[in-house]
Design a protein around this motif. Sequence first.
Motif, PDB file in Angstrom:
ATOM      1  N   GLU A 120     -15.758  12.941  -3.901  1.00  0.00           N
ATOM      2  CA  GLU A 120     -17.157  12.631  -4.209  1.00  0.00           C
ATOM      3  C   GLU A 120     -17.692  11.488  -3.346  1.00  0.00           C
ATOM      4  N   GLY A 121     -16.910  11.104  -2.343  1.00  0.00           N
ATOM      5  CA  GLY A 121     -17.376  10.078  -1.414  1.00  0.00           C
ATOM      6  C   GLY A 121     -17.095   8.653  -1.836  1.00  0.00           C
ATOM      7  N   VAL A 122     -16.224   8.462  -2.818  1.00  0.00           N
ATOM      8  CA  VAL A 122     -15.884   7.113  -3.279  1.00  0.00           C
ATOM      9  C   VAL A 122     -14.680   6.612  -2.495  1.00  0.00           C
ATOM     10  N   PHE A 123     -14.803   5.409  -1.937  1.00  0.00           N
ATOM     11  CA  PHE A 123     -13.721   4.794  -1.170  1.00  0.00           C
ATOM     12  C   PHE A 123     -12.747   4.145  -2.136  1.00  0.00           C
ATOM     13  N   ILE A 124     -11.460   4.472  -2.006  1.00  0.00           N
ATOM     14  CA  ILE A 124     -10.433   3.977  -2.917  1.00  0.00           C
ATOM     15  C   ILE A 124      -9.715   2.801  -2.271  1.00  0.00           C
ATOM     16  N   LEU A 125      -9.916   1.620  -2.840  1.00  0.00           N
ATOM     17  CA  LEU A 125      -9.358   0.399  -2.271  1.00  0.00           C
ATOM     18  C   LEU A 125      -8.371  -0.217  -3.250  1.00  0.00           C
ATOM     19  N   GLY A 126      -7.106  -0.249  -2.867  1.00  0.00           N
ATOM     20  CA  GLY A 126      -6.072  -0.791  -3.728  1.00  0.00           C
ATOM     21  C   GLY A 126      -5.767  -2.240  -3.405  1.00  0.00           C
ATOM     22  N   ALA A 127      -5.511  -3.025  -4.428  1.00  0.00           N
ATOM     23  CA  ALA A 127      -5.140  -4.425  -4.240  1.00  0.00           C
ATOM     24  C   ALA A 127      -3.618  -4.539  -4.232  1.00  0.00           C
ATOM     25  N   ALA A 128      -3.072  -5.058  -3.124  1.00  0.00           N
ATOM     26  CA  ALA A 128      -1.619  -5.185  -2.992  1.00  0.00           C
ATOM     27  C   ALA A 128      -1.307  -6.410  -2.139  1.00  0.00           C
ATOM     28  N   SER A 129      -0.349  -7.183  -2.575  1.00  0.00           N
ATOM     29  CA  SER A 129      -0.025  -8.426  -1.870  1.00  0.00           C
ATOM     30  C   SER A 129       0.468  -8.178  -0.456  1.00  0.00           C
ATOM     31  N   GLU A 130       1.044  -7.002  -0.201  1.00  0.00           N
ATOM     32  CA  GLU A 130       1.591  -6.723   1.120  1.00  0.00           C
ATOM     33  C   GLU A 130       0.553  -6.207   2.113  1.00  0.00           C
ATOM     34  N   ALA A 131      -0.685  -6.031   1.669  1.00  0.00           N
ATOM     35  CA  ALA A 131      -1.730  -5.500   2.547  1.00  0.00           C
ATOM     36  C   ALA A 131      -2.019  -6.460   3.695  1.00  0.00           C
ATOM     37  N   CYS A 176      -4.566   5.767  -2.083  1.00  0.00           N
ATOM     38  CA  CYS A 176      -5.641   4.849  -1.690  1.00  0.00           C
ATOM     39  C   CYS A 176      -6.061   5.074  -0.240  1.00  0.00           C
ATOM     40  N   ASP A 177      -7.337   4.845   0.048  1.00  0.00           N
ATOM     41  CA  ASP A 177      -7.824   4.904   1.428  1.00  0.00           C
ATOM     42  C   ASP A 177      -7.396   3.680   2.222  1.00  0.00           C
ATOM     43  N   ALA A 178      -7.283   2.548   1.537  1.00  0.00           N
ATOM     44  CA  ALA A 178      -6.886   1.306   2.184  1.00  0.00           C
ATOM     45  C   ALA A 178      -6.360   0.343   1.135  1.00  0.00           C
ATOM     46  N   LEU A 179      -5.626  -0.656   1.606  1.00  0.00           N
ATOM     47  CA  LEU A 179      -5.117  -1.705   0.734  1.00  0.00           C
ATOM     48  C   LEU A 179      -5.687  -3.049   1.170  1.00  0.00           C
ATOM     49  N   VAL A 180      -5.847  -3.942   0.213  1.00  0.00           N
ATOM     50  CA  VAL A 180      -6.404  -5.253   0.508  1.00  0.00           C
ATOM     51  C   VAL A 180      -5.644  -6.298  -0.310  1.00  0.00           C
ATOM     52  N   SER A 181      -5.472  -7.463   0.252  1.00  0.00           N
ATOM     53  CA  SER A 181      -4.797  -8.542  -0.463  1.00  0.00           C
ATOM     54  C   SER A 181      -5.793  -9.632  -0.830  1.00  0.00           C
ATOM     55  N   ILE A 182      -5.460 -10.403  -1.851  1.00  0.00           N
ATOM     56  CA  ILE A 182      -6.271 -11.548  -2.241  1.00  0.00           C
ATOM     57  C   ILE A 182      -5.721 -12.779  -1.530  1.00  0.00           C
ATOM     58  N   PRO A 183      -6.506 -13.465  -0.710  1.00  0.00           N
ATOM     59  CA  PRO A 183      -6.005 -14.676  -0.046  1.00  0.00           C
ATOM     60  C   PRO A 183      -5.549 -15.704  -1.077  1.00  0.00           C
TER      61      PRO A 183
END
Length: 252
Positions: free
Chosen positions: A171-182, A214-221
């Motif tokens: 449906e066009g929603v970008f899936i962004l996962g939060a992971a410390s290793e990103a 997930c389309d991409a992973l991101v970490s929290i600084p």
Amino acid sequence: MSENRIIFGFHAVLSRLRQHPSSIQEILIDKERVDVRMKDLLNLAEAAGTRLMQVERARLDGLAGQNGRHQGVIAKVVDAPIPYRDIYDILESGLKEPPFFLVLDGVEDPHNLGACLRVADAMGVHAVIAPKDRAAGLNATVRKVACGAAESVPFIAVTNLARTLRELKDEGVFILGAASEASSDLFNTKMTGAIALVLGAEGTGLRRLTIETCDALVSIPMFGSVESLNVSVASGICLYEARRQRNSDSSS
């Protein structure tokens, strides 16, 4: 079919009184509590025509259970059928901005779920999505911790989380996962369009299949000495940054 249950605590009961007073069968209050907070609740209940019963605290303790901090107030409610049954109900509900979802992967602590619902409400999330199995569901503790957010934020429990994420992607929603290793961090990731932020439980994080979906992973600084954050705290940080970007994008 309607569901009969109880909710307890001032925030949860007051929120239900303000938003859906007709769904409350009766409110039971501690007969010994006569402070200003209780008087305000009584005034609101009387204005709504809600039945009130003064009872012994022991009865409230029994209804709320061993871990239920009822604060001297319990409401017996009847819920109508859930208006949002799946993601398509949300997507087709006439959203005024691109879809904005919070997805929780395996969060089992009801206090964490309640806190996540609360921050999701504050940041304007359109729905919180979680698996039905091996995860917390909406119970009285969750509703109390959520301070009314469980009544305002749609909560969708799904049978297969990975499949639901794939449906969102379709449906066009970008899936962004939060992971410390990103390798990418939160502050350098665009979150202005249709997006679902996916967070896992503290300690275990996202499951392998969820990561792969997930389309991409991101970490929290992280700028201190701790290595991880409680999932509700992490949700607050991620959702706030997404909301900040979305508001800036809409005003430009």
